[in-house]
Design an enzyme around this catalytic site. Structure first.
Site, PDB file in Angstrom:
ATOM      1  N   CYS C  33       0.804  -1.212   0.000  1.00 44.05           N
ATOM      2  CA  CYS C  33       0.000   0.000   0.000  1.00 44.05           C
ATOM      3  C   CYS C  33       0.839   1.265   0.000  1.00 44.05           C
ATOM      4  CB  CYS C  33      -0.887   0.076   1.245  1.00 44.05           C
ATOM      5  SG  CYS C  33      -1.981  -1.303   1.438  1.00 44.05           S
ATOM      6  N   GLY C  59       1.528  -0.045  -4.906  1.00 47.85           N
ATOM      7  CA  GLY C  59       0.269  -0.793  -5.015  1.00 47.85           C
ATOM      8  C   GLY C  59      -0.373  -0.501  -6.339  1.00 47.85           C
ATOM      9  N   ASN C 134      -1.459   1.601   5.555  1.00 50.09           N
ATOM     10  CA  ASN C 134      -0.332   0.857   4.982  1.00 50.09           C
ATOM     11  C   ASN C 134       0.275   0.038   6.115  1.00 50.09           C
ATOM     12  OD1 ASN C 134       3.015   1.793   3.824  1.00 50.09           O
ATOM     13  ND2 ASN C 134       1.904  -0.101   3.495  1.00 50.09           N
ATOM     14  N   GLY C 135       0.304  -1.267   5.940  1.00 44.03           N
ATOM     15  CA  GLY C 135       0.848  -2.124   6.985  1.00 44.03           C
ATOM     16  C   GLY C 135       0.012  -3.375   7.129  1.00 44.03           C
ATOM     17  N   TYR C 275      14.355  -1.987  -1.688  1.00 46.75           N
ATOM     18  CA  TYR C 275      13.535  -2.259  -2.863  1.00 46.75           C
ATOM     19  C   TYR C 275      12.245  -1.456  -2.978  1.00 46.75           C
ATOM     20  CZ  TYR C 275      10.673  -4.823  -6.215  1.00 46.75           C
ATOM     21  OH  TYR C 275       9.873  -5.156  -7.270  1.00 46.75           O
TER      22      TYR C 275
END
Lengths: 497, 497, 497, 497
Positions: C33, C59, C134-135, C275
Site C-alpha cells: 500500500c 500498489g 499501509n501495513g 527495494y
C-alpha cells in the site's frame, strides 16, 4: 436488408457486444427495418432518434443515425434499442446539422456486425452519400459478384451496399442520374432514404412493396416508414411516397418528384396491415387498427365459435379480438397477461432457449379462464410452436375448450422482400393442411381468415386474382418480381418436392 | 501511415473510447507504426500479439491482428496497447490459423477511428487481402482522388487503403502482378506485410526507408519491423528484407524474392538508430545500443563539459550518457528518476495538459543533484518545451550548472515518411540558432552531435554528401523522394519565408 | 493490509473486472500500500490523485480517494492504476472539498473485491470517518472474532476495518480518545491517514515499521508514504511522522502531536531502502538512491568478480550496479533491456503464465553481452525463478560467465507487516544454502551483501544485534512484535521442521 | 424500503452507471420492491431470476440475488432490469446452491447506489445472514440513530439494514430469537425473505400490509410477493404467508410457523388490487383482474357517461375499461396505442424531461377517436400531469368529448409503507376538489369510484369504518401504524395547514 456475402470475411471485433432484448421468439415474422429522415430541422438528429423510437417495432437489434451540417457528415451507430444507443444526450451534439436520417434493423444470422448497421455511408466523388434501406434486393449477390470483379471493395455484408457501389461506378454525369441508373439495375423491394450534400432523396421500389410516407413539421420535410413516427415527432402527414416515385428535397425545402420506372401497378405488402405496422399507423389510407379489427369481424363471420370468452394473444391479437367479440357478441376478456418486461420476447439471435421464453412473456389469467370455452385470437401462425404453447397454457389454466382463430390466411411461403421468414419447409402451413395444423397445436378448432376476407377487411371488394392489389406472396406464393439470387427450389421449398 | 482525407467523413461511433496512455508529451517524434507477420506457425495470432508487444514502442494507440485459417480471414482490432486489446486469451481462439499479421499504430489527429486500425482488409475478386503498413505514401491524396472519381469507395482515411484499391482495380492477371502494379504507382516510404489466401507478401520501398527484417522459428517464417520482436517470440534473425525487395512466402514455407524496382541505392532512416528502434534491436547490421552509446562518445569528443555528473534523461538518453561518461571520465548517475507508471508520458491525443505531465513522468533525484555541475544527455530536441522543463527541474533540485548535450543533430525539417513531426515552424531548431536555443532552454551550454559524428557513430566513415547512406532529411532537408501531395511551402515550412 | 476473513462471504459482483497490469511476476516482494492525504488545499482530491500516482509502485491493483467538503464525505474507488481509475477529470468535481485522502493497494489472493479498496469509510455517531492504512495488523483476526460476537458487522475482509469497529464501539468520550483506545488494542505495522469532520489524523505504529512523511504546500498540510509524492505534488518536505506519533490537523492547519505509546525504539523496515521505496525518495534522512548505490559499493568490496561488464537487472538493480561498477572499475552497461510496456511484469493475480512473462519484460542486449564475462546485479532473490531465467537469458545471448550479486542479504523469512511474501517454504534462501542457490540459478558465482554491509550502506556503523535499528525480520527472523494471529509454525515455516 | 440516512455519506463510485429504463413518468405510484426466494431447488438462483423477472413491475431499477451452497453465500447485484443484470448465464454458475433469494427495487432519490441493492448481507457471529425486504420501516431513523450511537456501522442508507443490526446486537441466544427480538422493535410494513446457514425465513408484518405468498415446486418451497411469480416458475400456490406469521424452512423442507405478534386484524394494502399487482395475480383469494374489471363495473354504475367509446389508458386501465364497457354497453376500443419499447415510461430518476415522455409512450389512435365522445379509464390520478396530457392528446386527435373515469378513489395522502408517493402537497386530490380537478385536466367530466365501490369491487360488502379490512390510508389518511420517524406535519401535509 439481407446478408448476402458468402465470402471469407474477417470476423468482427465487436461481435461479442450483447444484442439487446430483440424481442424474438423465433416464431413470428419480422419486419427487418424502419427508416426515418428529416431535412430542414433544428436538431435534426434528435428528431430522427424520436422517429426511430416510434419505429422500434420494425427492428430492435441495431440503430444508426447520420447527419449533415452543411459541410460534413456525422454518424453514430450501435447495437441495441434506440433508447439505449442514444441514451446519452451528448451524442446529439456530435450529430449536428439540419438534415439527418436513421435506420433501425432486425438482424439476420451472421450479420450482426457493426459494419452492417445503417445508414451506410460512402465518400463518393461528389461528396458524402448515406443510404438507409427497408426491403431486400433480390439480385444483390449477382450484382455484387460483378462489382467486386471490377474492383469494388465492399465494407459490409449487406445487400444495400450494392446500391452505393452501383452509384459510385455509374458513368452518368449527375448524382441523381447515377442513382437512377443504380436503381434500374436492382430488383426486389426497397424504400430508401439517402442523404447527399445537396439534400435528401426518398424513394420506393416500382411496386411500393415496402411503405414510406412524407410529412412536414413547419418548413421541414420528414420521411418515415409509418405515419406513427410522424405523430410522435409532431409532424403532419402529407402523403405517401408513391410506388416507383423518387422525391428529391433540397436544403431550401424544394421538392421534386421523379418517376424513373414508368407507372406499374402497385403491390404494397399486405402483411404490414396484418402484423408489421403499428395499429395507430395509417397505410394506403387505411387505419391499421381498423383493418385488424375488421379482420376480426370477417373472421367471426367466416368462422364462428360457440364459446364463453374471446381472448386475444396480446398485444398483436387485440384489435382482431375486439372485432371478433363485437361481431360475435361473445365477451372480450384478457385471458392472457403479457409481461411489460420483454420485447416481443426475451431472447437473443439464434434459437436456443426459445422454448422457455413463452412463459416469461405470457401468463394465463387463471381465475378468468378456468372452466371456460375460449376463442383465442392471434395474428398469424409461423412455425406453430408458439400457438401450441399458448393453447396448452389455456388448457393448463382450466379452459374447457380452445378455439383458435387466426387473423391472416395460412402463411405458407417465404418472403424475399425484407421480412425475416423461416425457410418454407419450416412454415406450419407449408407442411400441413388445416386439420393437421389444428391437431398439431391441439386446438379444439382452428380457422384462418380467407384471403378474400382479408382483402375485404383492408377495404377492397375482394382480391383481384389477375392483378392483385397487394403483395400477398407469403399467403399465395405469387411473387411480384424476379428473384434472381434465389433458385426455384429455394423459393418453392422442399415441401413441394 | 498518415490520415489523408480532407473529405467530409462521418465521425466514428467509437471515438469516445478512451485511448490508452499513448505516451506522448507532444515533444518527441513518433514512429507511427510497427508491423509483424508469421506464416506456418501454430497459434499464429498469439505469436503476432507477442511480436507486436515487443514493437509497442513504435505505436501505442491502436492494434490489430488478422489471421487466416486456410479458408477464412479473421480479425480483431482495438484502441489501446497490445496487452489491453488482447488481454483476453479467448480472442486468440477467434483468430485461428497458421498465418497472421498485425500492426501497432500511433494515431494522428482526426484519425483515431477504429476503421483506420490496421491491418486493413478487403474482399477482392480473388479472395481476402490484408495489409499492414509502416511508412507514409506521399502521393496518396492524389491517387485517392483519382480512384474515387472512378468509383472506388474508401472505408478509412488511411493512406494505406490506396494500395488496396490500386490492387483491386488493376487490370493485370495475377494478384502479384496487380500488387506490383500498385506499388509502382505509389511514392514514399513503406514496409508492408500482406496476407492473401495464397500466403504472405512482405516488401520494403525502393529506398528501404522503413525497416523490415525476416526471421524463422523452426519452419515458420516471421517478418517484423525490428529484430527485438524476433528475440521476444524466439525467432532466429535471418536477414533484412532488402530495400526494394518483395518476398512472397507460401503456406509450405517456399519463399520467392522479387525486385520490381531495379536496384536503387538504399536510404534507411537514420533516426531509427537515434531514437525510434529499441536499443536491443540490430538495424542494418548495427546494434542500436552501440550506435547510441557511440553517439555519446562522439558527443563527449565534440562537446566536452566541465562537470561532476553525467545525467541521462531517462530512458532514451541512457546509452548515449553511458558513452559520454565513459569517454569523458565523468561519473554516470541517475539524476532523474522516471516513473514506471506512464508510457513515454501520460496524456491523450491533443495537447491540453501537456505541461503538467513532465513532473509525473520525471522527478529529480535531489539528494544526488544538489550542488553539482551536470551534463544532461537527451536524444533530441523537438519543440524544446521538454528540455526547458528538465533543465528547470535540475536547477530546482539544486544543480549548480546544467550542460545539455543532444545525441542527434538539430531536428529542423519535418518527416513525410511515417514519423509524426510537428510542422516545421514548430521545430526549435528551425526557429533558432544554437545560442538562441541554449537561451530558450536556459542551459549553461548546449551542443548537438554533428551530422558527421552521427554517421561515424553508426559505423560510416562520414556522410557521403552526394549520395547519403541514410535518409537524414529531418536534419538536412534532403528528401530522397518526390512529395507529390505536399507543396513546396509545406515542405520548406514558413520559417523559410 | 491483509485479507483476514475465512468466513462465508458473498462473492463480489465485480470480481470479473479486469485488474490492470499489476506488474507482478510472483517472484518479487510487494509493498502492499501507499497512502496520501492533504488538508487545506483547493482541489484536494486531484492533489491526492497526483500524489498517489507518484506512489503507484507501492500498489498497482486498486485505488480510492475520499474527500470532505465541510459537510459531506465523497469517495471514488476502482480497480486499476491511478491513471486509469481517475482518468476522467469529471471525477474530481464529484470529490469536492479541501481535505482528501487516498490509498493504492496491491491485492492479495481473494481480496480483490471493490469493498476492500481503501480508504474505508464509516458513518460513526460523531460523523463520517475514513481510514487509509499501509501495513498489517497481526491480531486482526482475533479482534474481529470478538467484535462480530458483540454485534459488529464487517463490510470488507480487510484487517483495517477492525480499527473502525474498535473506534465505533469504544466507550471513551471523544473521537480522539476512542481512536487511541483502538490503536492500543492492535499490534503490527501501520501508517494511517484518517479523515473526520474535524480534520485529518496521521499516525505511525510505535516501531514506525511503515514510513509516513509530512510536507506542506503553502498553508496546506500533506502526508505521504514517501517523499517522492511530496516532490510530485510540489510540496516541501517538513519531517517524518515519528514512530508512535499521532498528528491531528484541523481545518485551520493547526497541528497537534500526540504520543500515546510512550517512546519505544524505532524499527523502520529496512527493505524500503533495498527495494520498495522509489530511489528519489528520502527515508529516515537517507537518500534511497544513495543507499542502493552504496549497497553496490559494499557488495563490490565484499564480493568482487573478475568480469568485463556490470549489468543491472533493470530497473531496480541499476543504482547498486552503478555503485558496483564505480567501486570495481568494471564498466556499467545495459546488457538487459526492459520493455516500457509492462509494469513490473505483465500478468494478473494468480500465477498462471508467470513463466512466459520474463521475456516480455526483459530482453538481452545480445550485441553487447556476447562473449563477455558479466556481473549481474539484482535487488533480491525471492523464489529464485526469475534469477534462473535471467541468468539463462544472459547465457543464451552468449555471455561467457555470469556472476550474480544481490543487493540485499538472503530473504529467508516471511513478512507479516504489510509486504506480500510467499510462505517461508517457498523462499529460495529458506530452502538452500548459498552454494545450492548458485547451482539452482546456474550462476558461475553468487553473493549477497552481508547484513552488516547493508546496515553500513544505509548509514549505520553496523547492526546493533541487541536492539537492531531496523526491522530486518525478512533477513533475520527477528520479528519486533507479537504475531497473535499466526501460530509459531506458520512464522517459522515448514523448512524449520 | 426507503432511504433513511440524512448522514454525510460518501458518494458511490458507481453512481454513473446508467439506470435502465425505469419506467417512471413521475406521475404514477410505485411499488418499491418485489421479493422471491426458493429453498431445496437445483439451480435455485436461476429460479429466483425467473421469479424476479415476473415481479419486475414491482421494481425496475436494481436487482440482486443471494445464494447459499451449504457452505458459503454468494451474491450478484446490479443496476437495471433482471434480464439485463442476469443476461449472462455464467452468472448462475457463480451463484451455486439450492437456496437463493432475490429482490427487485425501485429507487428513491439519492439511494441508487449499489450498496443499497438487496438482498443485504452480513456475516453475523452465527454465520451469514441475508435479507430481502418489501415495505418500509417507519421508525428506522430513530432505531438507526440509537444503533450507531452504540457502535454499529451501517453500510447502506436503506431502512432494511436496521433489522440486520438489531439481530446482530440482540442478546438472545438463538438466531430466531434475535430475529423476533428485532422485529418487535420495528414498526411499519414489511414482507421479508431471509436466508441463514440453517434455512429460509419468510415473514409478514402484523397487519400484512405488503403481500407474500408461499408455493411449492416438487419438494422445494417458494416465497414470492405475488402469485404470478409462482406461475412463471411453475410452482403451485400453497397459501399466503399470513399477516404476523413467520415461517422457517430448513434444508429438508421442514416448515415451522411462528406468530410472535399475537393475532391483530390484518390490513393488507388495497392499492395492490388497484394498481401494483399484476392482473394475473391472486391476492387474498381475489383475482386482481376481476377486482379491476369489477371496479369498472362499479364505476359505470356510479358514474355513467353518454359516449361512443370506452378507451383505456393502456395498460393499467384496460381491465376497468372492459368492466365499464360491459356494464355500460358502450364499445371498448383501443383509442390509445402504447409503445412496447418503453417501460412504464422512458425516463431516468429525477424528473427532467418528464414531459416529453408521454408521447413516446402513448399515441392516439386518430382514425378511431376522431369525432367521437369518449370515456377514458385510468387507474388513478397522482399529480394530474399525465391525465392532462392524455386528455389533450384525445382532443388533438379529434375527440369531441372526453369523460375521465378513475378506477380508484382520489389519492390524497402519502404512503409510508413502501410505496413511492410524492409529498402530500403535490397530490392533485390533496390540492383540489373534484370540480377543480376536472378543470385542471380539462376533461368534460371526471369521476372516481367511491371508497365503498372499491371495497365492493374487491369482494367486501362495504368498508368497515371502525376497523377497515384494508390499509387504504392513501385514500383516507387512516394510517394503521405509528409513524415514529415522520412528524405529524409531514404526514398531514402542508395542504392541511
Amino acid at each position: 436488408m439481407t446478408s448476402i456475402s458468402q465470402h471469407a470475411a474477417p470476423s468482427d471485433a465487436f461481435r461479442d457486444e450483447t444484442p439487446w432484448d430483440v424481442g424474438d421468439d423465433g416464431d413470428t415474422l419480422h419486419e427487418e427495418c424502419g427508416i426515418f429522415g428529416v431535412i430542414g430541422a433544428r436538431s435534426a438528429s434528435s428528431v430522427v432518434a424520436l422517429g426511430l423510437h416510434a419505429l422500434q417495432h420494425r427492428g430492435q437489434e441495431a440503430v444508426g443515425i447520420t447527419s449533415f451540417d452543411g459541410g460534413e457528415f456525422f454518424s453514430h451507430r450501435g447495437i441495441g434499442h434506440v433508447a439505449h444507443v442514444f441514451k446519452n444526450q451528448d451524442i446529439f451534439a456530435d450529430l449536428p446539422g439540419m438534415m439527418a436520417s436513421g435506420h433501425v434493423r432486425y438482424s439476420t444470422t451472421g450479420g450482426s456486425g457493426l459494419r452492417n448497421i445503417q445508414p451506410l455511408f460512402a465518400d463518393l466523388a461528389d461528396g458524402g452519400f448515406s443510404i438507409a434501406h427497408n426491403g431486400n434486393i433480390s439480385n444483390a449477390m449477382t450484382l455484387k459478384r460483378d462489382l467486386v470483379h471490377k474492383g469494388s471493395i465492399f465494407q459490409s455484408t449487406s445487400d444495400t451496399e450494392v446500391i452505393i457501389h452501383l452509384v459510385a461506378t455509374s458513368r452518368y454525369p449527375t448524382l441523381l442520374d447515377r442513382f437512377v441508373d443504380a436503381l434500374r439495375l436492382i430488383e426486389g423491394a426497397y424504400a430508401l432514404i439517402c442523404t447527399t450534400p445537396a439534400g435528401m432523396i426518398a424513394c420506393r421500389d416500382p411496386l411500393g412493396i415496402r411503405p414510406l410516407v412524407m410529412g412536414r413539421i413547419g418548413s421541414s420535410v420528414v420521411f418515415a416508414s409509418e405515419t406513427v413516427a410522424l405523430d410522435v415527432v409532431g409532424a403532419d402527414f402529407e402523403r405517401e411516397v408513391e410506388p416507383g416515385e423518387l422525391l428529391v428535397v433540397d436544403h431550401n425545402g424544394v421538392i421534386s418528384s421523379h418517376r424513373p420506372f414508368g407507372d406499374p401497378s402497385p403491390r404494397p405488402c399486405i402483411f404490414e396491415q396484418v402484423y408489421f405496422s403499428r395499429p395507430d399507423s395509417i397505410l394506403g389510407g387505411q387505419s391499421v387498427y381498423q383493418s385488424r379489427r375488421q379482420i376480426g369481424v370477417e373472421l367471426a363471420k367466416e368462422a364462428p365459435a360457440d364459446a364463453d370468452l374471446v381472448v386475444p394473444v396480446p398485444d398483436s391479437g387485440v384489435p382482431a379480438a375486439i372485432g371478433y367479440a363485437a361481431e360475435s357478441g361473445i365477451p372480450f376478456e384478457l385471458g392472457i397477461i403479457r409481461s411489460h418486461y420483454v420485447g416481443r420476447t426475451f431472447i437473443q439471435p439464434g434459437d436456443s432457449k426459445r422454448h422457455a421464453e413463452v412463459k416469461r412473456k405470457h401468463n394465463a389469467n387463471r381465475a378468468l379462464v378456468a372452466g371456460k370455452r375460449i376463442v383465442l385470437i392471434d395474428d398469424s401462425i409461423v412455425r406453430g410452436t408458439t400457438s401450441l404453447k399458448i393453447v396448452q397454457m389455456m388448457r393448463d389454466a382450466g379452459a374447457s375448450e380452445v378455439h383458435m382463430r387466426i387473423a391472416s390466411p395460412p402463411t405458407d411461403h417465404s418472403c424475399f422482400y425484407g421480412v425475416d421468414t423461416p425457410e418454407r419447409s419450416k412454415l406450419l402451413a407449408a407442411r400441413m393442411d388445416l386439420e393437421a395444423m389444428a391437431d398439431y397445436i391441439q386446438a379444439d378448432s382452428l380457422a384462418f381468415v380467407s384471403i378474400d376476407g382479408l382483402y375485404r377487411a383492408v377495404g377492397q371488394q375482394d382480391r383481384n386474382a389477375k392483378c392483385p392489389q397487394f403483395c400477398d406472396a407469403c399467403f399465395t406464393g405469387e411473387y411480384p418480381t424476379h428473384l434472381t439470387d434465389y433458385d426455384a427450389d429455394a423459393v418453392a421449398g422442399e415441401t413441394e418436392a
